[in-house]
Design a protein around this motif. Structure first.
Motif, mmCIF file in Angstrom:
data_model
loop_
_atom_site.group_PDB
_atom_site.id
_atom_site.type_symbol
_atom_site.label_atom_id
_atom_site.label_comp_id
_atom_site.label_asym_id
_atom_site.label_seq_id
_atom_site.Cartn_x
_atom_site.Cartn_y
_atom_site.Cartn_z
ATOM 1 N N ASP A 213 0.531 -1.349 -0.336
ATOM 2 C CA ASP A 213 0.299 -0.169 0.060
ATOM 3 C C ASP A 213 0.281 1.503 0.059
ATOM 4 O O ASP A 213 2.340 1.371 0.435
ATOM 5 C CB ASP A 213 -0.864 0.183 1.593
ATOM 6 C CG ASP A 213 -1.886 0.945 0.830
ATOM 7 O OD1 ASP A 213 -1.927 2.191 1.082
ATOM 8 O OD2 ASP A 213 -3.048 0.295 1.251
ATOM 9 N N ASP A 214 0.284 2.492 -0.931
ATOM 10 C CA ASP A 214 1.286 4.017 -0.713
ATOM 11 C C ASP A 214 1.525 4.356 0.623
ATOM 12 O O ASP A 214 2.273 4.915 1.580
ATOM 13 C CB ASP A 214 0.474 4.338 -1.952
ATOM 14 C CG ASP A 214 0.422 4.396 -3.151
ATOM 15 O OD1 ASP A 214 1.306 3.122 -3.846
ATOM 16 O OD2 ASP A 214 -0.344 4.328 -4.163
ATOM 17 N N PHE A 215 0.257 3.901 1.019
ATOM 18 C CA PHE A 215 0.749 4.075 3.081
ATOM 19 C C PHE A 215 1.246 3.488 3.864
ATOM 20 O O PHE A 215 1.527 4.508 4.638
ATOM 21 C CB PHE A 215 -1.553 4.728 3.210
ATOM 22 C CG PHE A 215 -1.130 5.846 4.025
ATOM 23 C CD1 PHE A 215 -1.065 6.973 4.213
ATOM 24 C CD2 PHE A 215 -1.451 4.971 5.827
ATOM 25 C CE1 PHE A 215 -1.220 7.787 4.697
ATOM 26 C CE2 PHE A 215 -1.730 6.365 6.570
ATOM 27 C CZ PHE A 215 -1.660 7.571 6.031
ATOM 28 N N ALA A 216 1.665 2.287 2.967
ATOM 29 C CA ALA A 216 2.558 2.027 4.169
ATOM 30 C C ALA A 216 3.965 2.582 5.183
ATOM 31 O O ALA A 216 4.093 1.839 5.404
ATOM 32 C CB ALA A 216 2.801 0.484 3.466
ATOM 33 N N LYS A 217 4.488 3.030 3.910
ATOM 34 C CA LYS A 217 5.989 4.214 4.980
ATOM 35 C C LYS A 217 5.466 4.291 5.877
ATOM 36 O O LYS A 217 6.173 4.971 7.123
ATOM 37 C CB LYS A 217 6.400 4.979 3.756
ATOM 38 C CG LYS A 217 7.587 5.648 3.648
ATOM 39 C CD LYS A 217 8.490 6.196 2.909
ATOM 40 C CE LYS A 217 9.864 6.672 3.222
ATOM 41 N NZ LYS A 217 10.033 7.776 2.234
ATOM 42 N N GLU A 218 3.598 5.743 5.821
ATOM 43 C CA GLU A 218 3.974 6.165 6.889
ATOM 44 C C GLU A 218 3.623 5.396 8.357
ATOM 45 O O GLU A 218 3.656 6.150 9.163
ATOM 46 C CB GLU A 218 2.473 7.097 6.283
ATOM 47 C CG GLU A 218 2.343 8.450 7.445
ATOM 48 C CD GLU A 218 1.262 9.505 6.944
ATOM 49 O OE1 GLU A 218 0.395 10.552 7.713
ATOM 50 O OE2 GLU A 218 0.907 9.398 5.579
ATOM 51 N N VAL A 219 2.345 4.921 7.848
ATOM 52 C CA VAL A 219 2.585 3.719 9.038
ATOM 53 C C VAL A 219 3.161 3.017 9.666
ATOM 54 O O VAL A 219 3.227 2.824 10.797
ATOM 55 C CB VAL A 219 0.905 2.565 9.052
ATOM 56 C CG1 VAL A 219 0.990 1.203 9.581
ATOM 57 C CG2 VAL A 219 0.038 3.229 7.837
#
Length: 248
Positions: A213-219
């Protein structure tokens, strides 16, 4: 319309979206001496735990409004699970400016005073829905001890030290607005732990299920940094409570 995605992820397994446990919500309901059929308005109702359990335990009726589509759906499912779907109604929408057509006995904003632009504006908004003899509930942070620097305050997710007051000052500020403080229930470090630490397992499970997911880095960044930040700062400096107010 929705809240930032990070909250929908990190708090997706939460029933209570603030530093309260179910036991503290029950304590608050008992402390207010709620009567059956009391009408409750909850701005920023999250996953509906307060309204649903109070409808089950005390026979209240009410409406909750929340911007999170996920939390609003969870609230409806919780109402069905507890057999109170005929007593509570949940609206997915912006609670800012929402005024109940029918006056209520309890007007609440628990931990979402940004809805009214801060504590003062939120109390003024809630007062528009309040019936005679009713109670306003406000959930708000306060400093357990003043942070020594502005940097420490920011590590507590405050903009500055001036964002929050010490508890005696916060209580006095309600009096300055023309309200009596008639009850309060405060979070403790254990209930803070249950709110914050529960996010970490949720984030880890989400990362395992959504590695691309593109958001995985932030999580991943949040999961890496949050345990230490919380233990060093929020847990030591920031308090939180729900305050019951009645106009003088």
């Amino acid at each position: 319309m929705d809240i930032p995605r990070i909250f929908n992820i990190t708090e997706s397994a939460h029933r209570v979206h603030n530093p309260f446990t179910p036991e503290k919500l029950a304590t608050l309901g008992a402390a207010l001496r709620l009567e059956p059929e009391t009408r409750v308005l909850d701005l920023g109702s999250g996953s509906g735990e307060m309204l649903c359990t109070w409808a089950r335990d005390y026979g209240v009726v009410g409406t909750g409004i929340d911007m999170s589509r996920l939390f609003s759906e969870q609230a409806k499912l919780r109402a069905e699970e507890l057999g109170v779907a005929d007593r509570v109604n949940f609206i997915h929408g912006d609670a800012a400016g929402y005024v109940s057509v029918e006056k209520v006995g309890v007007a609440a904003c628990i931990g979402a005073t940004w809805i009214g632009g801060g504590v003062v504006g939120t109390i003024a908004l809630l007062a528009q829905s309040l019936g005679a003899g009713g109670i306003i509930l406000v959930g708000e942070p306060y400093w357990r001890q003043l942070p020594p620097t502005e940097d420490v305050a920011k590590e507590c997710h405050a903009g500055s030290i001036s964002d929050f007051l010490l508890l005696p000052e916060l209580l006095a500020s309600f009096g300055g607005l023309g309200y009596d403080v008639v009850e309060m229930v405060l979070a403790d470090q254990d209930s803070w732990d249950r709110y914050e630490a529960a996010k970490w397992l949720t984030m880890r499970r989400w990362l395992e299920a959504n590695p691309d997911d593109d958001f995985a880095k932030e999580v991943r960044a949040a999961l890496t940094s949050e345990p230490e930040r919380y233990a060093a700062y929020t847990r030591e400096y920031l308090g939180w409570g729900v305050f019951a107010l009645m106009p003088r």
